[in-house]
Write an enzyme that holds these catalytic residues in place. Sequence first.
Site: not given
Ligand code: MRU
Length: 336
Positions: A225, A236
């Site tokens: 992220d 995550k």
């Molecule tokens: O909270 P989310 O579902 O938006 O978290 C998403 C993630 O942590 C993904 O691993 C990250 O955004 C990479 S997506 C290409």
Amino acid sequence: MKDFEYIALRLKNNTLFVLDQRRLPQKEVWIKVHNPDEMGECILKLCVRGAPLIAIAGICSLALFANSGVDKSTLKEAAEKLKATRPTAINLKKAVDYVMAGDPNPNEITQRTEELIKKEIKMCEDIAHLGTDLIKEEEFLITYCNTGSLATPGIGTAFGVIRKAHQEGKNINVYVMETRPLLQGARLTTWELKKENIPYTLICDNMVASLMSSGKIHKVLVGADRIAINGDVANKIGTYGLAIQAHYHNVPFYVVAPQSTVDFSCEKGANIPIEQRPISEIEGLSFKKERWAPENNQSFNPAFDITPVSLITGFILNTGVYTRKEIQSGTLKYLY
Ligand code: MRU
């Protein structure tokens, strides 16, 4: 703006729709989004999620808003509000700043939005192309959260590598971690793997150590992220624990991401803000409106954690595959 149709985002006759990911895999429900405020709500509630996709969805709503005749200060206010919806993923902030830079007219905002969508799709293709070379025949992989076409406008990041390796006939198997508390792995990654006929096994998050100790896992592939310049990675919640377990068991651990996830102004992971979410997500209320914990619990629900670069074997980016050493010696700042 020209119409488009991706797996989780559509534009038809200047009307934007997002696939409500809270309802997957049971139902495919599309939500009509009328303005950036409504898009902000969708992002906050995780109807639309995944760092690259929320960026694209956000700027599409801004471009349409700009073309609807709103005045500049209303547009700027909407842009700032959007950026604040999910503070950890950097892609949305970078995309909004890019399309809004230098007092642009609506036409310029549209052009920049279309340019970023194209770039994001191409970056996924490049990542998959580079990453698949690391995957050997008959490998067992672990992936976490969801990094596929539900998280990007393209074929995905970590998921894109998996998809490509499968398409090349490498006969891979994927262990999918459920991803508590909102189950992006169990609900979304399985949904995408099923569609692609990629063999997978669903596991609970707490089964990883025992699985790795069996010697069955060849690699871990996760998304990101936000990546700090020193190589620390926000992803995550649970990614850090997964990296520790991989390190202990000598399982190579790869972070897979586009350049749009690198925060060139962030020196290290400790500087990345971590989004805190309502405790109702842990208590069971997010899904079936059924509480499984007693009432009045203390609140601690960070959506992300930081994995230090020292636990990461390598980075698969759209610009190349980098070792930990290369990243530690400052490679990321030259990608700007
Ligand atoms: O909270 P989310 O579902 O938006 O978290 C998403 C993630 O942590 C993904 O691993 C990250 O955004 C990479 S997506 C290409």
